[in-house]
Design a protein around this motif. Structure first.
Motif, PDB file in Angstrom:
ATOM      1  N   ALA A   1      -2.216   6.174  -4.992  1.00 11.64           N
ATOM      2  CA  ALA A   1      -2.035   6.280  -3.536  1.00 11.64           C
ATOM      3  C   ALA A   1      -3.204   5.587  -2.839  1.00 11.64           C
ATOM      4  O   ALA A   1      -4.312   5.521  -3.384  1.00 11.64           O
ATOM      5  CB  ALA A   1      -1.979   7.742  -3.135  1.00 11.64           C
ATOM      6  N   ASP A   2      -2.947   5.076  -1.636  1.00 14.48           N
ATOM      7  CA  ASP A   2      -3.999   4.389  -0.867  1.00 14.48           C
ATOM      8  C   ASP A   2      -4.470   5.188   0.344  1.00 14.48           C
ATOM      9  O   ASP A   2      -5.465   4.820   0.971  1.00 14.48           O
ATOM     10  CB  ASP A   2      -3.488   3.019  -0.405  1.00 14.48           C
TER      11      ASP A   2
ATOM     12  N   ARG B   1       0.862  -1.197   0.000  1.00 16.03           N
ATOM     13  CA  ARG B   1       0.000   0.000   0.000  1.00 16.03           C
ATOM     14  C   ARG B   1       0.894   1.241   0.000  1.00 16.03           C
ATOM     15  O   ARG B   1       1.996   1.221   0.542  1.00 16.03           O
ATOM     16  CB  ARG B   1      -0.873   0.060   1.258  1.00 16.03           C
ATOM     17  N   THR B   2       0.369   2.333  -0.559  1.00 14.89           N
ATOM     18  CA  THR B   2       1.144   3.575  -0.663  1.00 14.89           C
ATOM     19  C   THR B   2       0.461   4.696   0.126  1.00 14.89           C
ATOM     20  O   THR B   2      -0.732   4.947  -0.067  1.00 14.89           O
ATOM     21  CB  THR B   2       1.280   3.997  -2.148  1.00 14.89           C
ATOM     22  N   VAL B   3       1.225   5.334   0.992  1.00 17.82           N
ATOM     23  CA  VAL B   3       0.714   6.475   1.749  1.00 17.82           C
ATOM     24  C   VAL B   3       1.407   7.737   1.240  1.00 17.82           C
ATOM     25  O   VAL B   3       2.627   7.760   1.098  1.00 17.82           O
ATOM     26  CB  VAL B   3       0.989   6.326   3.261  1.00 17.82           C
ATOM     27  N   VAL B   4       0.606   8.771   0.962  1.00 19.82           N
ATOM     28  CA  VAL B   4       1.173  10.055   0.542  1.00 19.82           C
ATOM     29  C   VAL B   4       1.130  11.017   1.726  1.00 19.82           C
ATOM     30  O   VAL B   4       0.055  11.251   2.291  1.00 19.82           O
ATOM     31  CB  VAL B   4       0.376  10.649  -0.642  1.00 19.82           C
TER      32      VAL B   4
ATOM     33  N   LEU C   1      -1.462  13.109  -7.247  1.00 17.26           N
ATOM     34  CA  LEU C   1      -0.895  12.068  -6.381  1.00 17.26           C
ATOM     35  C   LEU C   1      -1.799  10.832  -6.328  1.00 17.26           C
ATOM     36  O   LEU C   1      -1.312   9.698  -6.277  1.00 17.26           O
ATOM     37  CB  LEU C   1      -0.638  12.638  -4.990  1.00 17.26           C
TER      38      LEU C   1
ATOM     39  N   ILE D   1       5.189   8.209  -0.210  1.00 21.17           N
ATOM     40  CA  ILE D   1       5.535   9.347  -1.075  1.00 21.17           C
ATOM     41  C   ILE D   1       5.473  10.586  -0.186  1.00 21.17           C
ATOM     42  O   ILE D   1       4.418  10.878   0.398  1.00 21.17           O
ATOM     43  CB  ILE D   1       4.535   9.508  -2.243  1.00 21.17           C
TER      44      ILE D   1
ATOM     45  N   PHE E   1      -4.048   9.479   2.200  1.00 22.07           N
ATOM     46  CA  PHE E   1      -3.402  10.787   2.304  1.00 22.07           C
ATOM     47  C   PHE E   1      -3.246  11.158   3.772  1.00 22.07           C
ATOM     48  O   PHE E   1      -4.206  11.058   4.547  1.00 22.07           O
ATOM     49  CB  PHE E   1      -4.272  11.883   1.674  1.00 22.07           C
TER      50      PHE E   1
ATOM     51  N   GLU F   1       4.429   4.604   9.133  1.00 25.66           N
ATOM     52  CA  GLU F   1       4.178   3.973   7.811  1.00 25.66           C
ATOM     53  C   GLU F   1       5.246   2.925   7.518  1.00 25.66           C
ATOM     54  O   GLU F   1       4.949   1.830   7.023  1.00 25.66           O
ATOM     55  CB  GLU F   1       4.167   5.073   6.737  1.00 25.66           C
TER      56      GLU F   1
END
Ligand code: CP
Length: 333
Positions: free
Chosen positions: A98-99, A42-45, A93, A71, A101, A63
């Motif tokens: 992204a998953d 998973r991606t956290v911005v 973004l 990111i 914010f 994270e």
């Protein structure tokens, strides 16, 4: 719970679930390998439009401990300086898949706009917006107060609220998102909150808030408090003179060495908290900040656990109990 925008919207059960999950995450932080890779893939911005040390580093650490890809977006040096809007920045973004914010913004309401405008459909975690709210700060403060209560009277932290605690929040309430988020959360958890501040640093609508106001620090302390939370004087949000001089502010509203010694002489155990960054010698003396009654660094430590908890709960849709329930107390490697 789809987003975390403000503590005002948390129920008592939700707040306790977050704190209990944070207790579990603290155990992960005490392991040699500090990893619980439940957000792998998973991606956290992290969107930071305003400066931060503690919140930014703490979210990033949380994270990483959960195994997420990160990111980091800082407004300084980005196309925001060319006039790019929050909407276009967020959608750019989000297009990177992204998953979640995490957002800090100087404008009150920016995280709410991001969550509710329909620009994206991923969880939004408020890392502090203007003078409005700082929910993870209030949650880490509540976690710290539960630990203080446990140290003092042995009340187990898990499942407990803060019933009967008297917490004083002192100083620049007017500009403080920390004061607002703490008030709502502590009230939900059953604590009594008092504000101690000069009239010029109090919000105009305070009569409608569940709080008792004192204008005299010593009088308030004489009534007994379990914890004193000093607030930073937010010079960057002040466009007028709110008090005559720094010296007078420190003398009347600061936790000076004299006031701190008087607190110690009272024989009561009082926790000293500050969200940071501290203006030493203004709202808090070094004697108080560096004393054994200071929980300031514990607050920072708890910040990582609380942020792990809310990231986990919002991004997986679980309530955390599956991690710490009695038949599953094992910390996952
Ligand atoms: N307490 C807090 O929000 O600190 P930072 O501004 O350093 O993140």
């Amino acid at each position: 719970m789809r987003h975390l925008l403000d503590t005002k919207e948390l129920t008592r059960e939700e707040a306790i679930s977050i704190l209990d999950t944070a207790d579990y995450m603290a155990e992960v932080g005490r392991q040699e390998v500090k990893k619980l890779p439940v957000l792998q893939g998973r991606t956290v911005v992290n969107l930071f439009f305003e400066d931060s040390t503690r919140t930014r580093l703490s979210f990033e650490t949380a994270e990483k401990r959960l195994g997420a890809d990160i990111i980091n977006f800082a407004a300084k040096g980005s196309s925001v300086s060319k006039g790019e809007s929050l909407k276009d920045t967020a959608q750019t973004l989000a297009a990177i898949n992204a998953d979640a914010f995490v957002i800090r913004h100087s404008a009150s309401g920016a995280p709410q706009r991001l969550a509710e405008a329909g620009w994206t459909n991923i969880p939004v975690l408020n890392a502090g917006d203007g003078t409005h709210a700082h929910p993870t700060q209030a949650l880490l403060d509540a976690m710290t107060l539960r630990q203080f209560q446990h140290q003092l009277s042995g009340i187990p932290t898990q499942g407990s609220a803060l019933e009967g605690m008297r917490v004083a929040i002192v100083g620049d309430i007017l500009h403080s998102r920390v004061a607002r988020s703490n008030l709502w959360l502590l009230h939900t958890l059953g604590a009594e909150v008092i504000f101690i501040a000069p009239p010029t640093l109090l919000p105009h609508d305070i009569d409608h808030w569940p709080v008792q106001v004192y204008y005299n620090f010593d009088q308030a302390l004489a009534h007994g408090v379990d914890a004193v939370m000093l607030l930073r004087i937010q010079k960057e949000r002040m466009n007028a003179a709110f008090f005559p001089s720094v010296e007078e502010y420190a003398r009347l509203w600061g936790l000076t060495p004299e006031r701190f010694k008087a607190l110690e002489r009272s024989g009561e155990q009082t926790a000293v908290l500050h969200p940071g960054p501290m203006n030493r010698g203004l709202e808090i003396s070094s004697l108080a900040a560096d004393s054994s009654q200071s929980w300031v660094l514990r607050q920072v430590n708890n910040g990582v656990s609380v942020r792990m908890a809310v990231l986990y709960m919002l991004m997986t849709g679980q309530d955390g109990s599956e991690l710490y329930s009695s038949n599953n107390t094992q910390i996952h490697p």
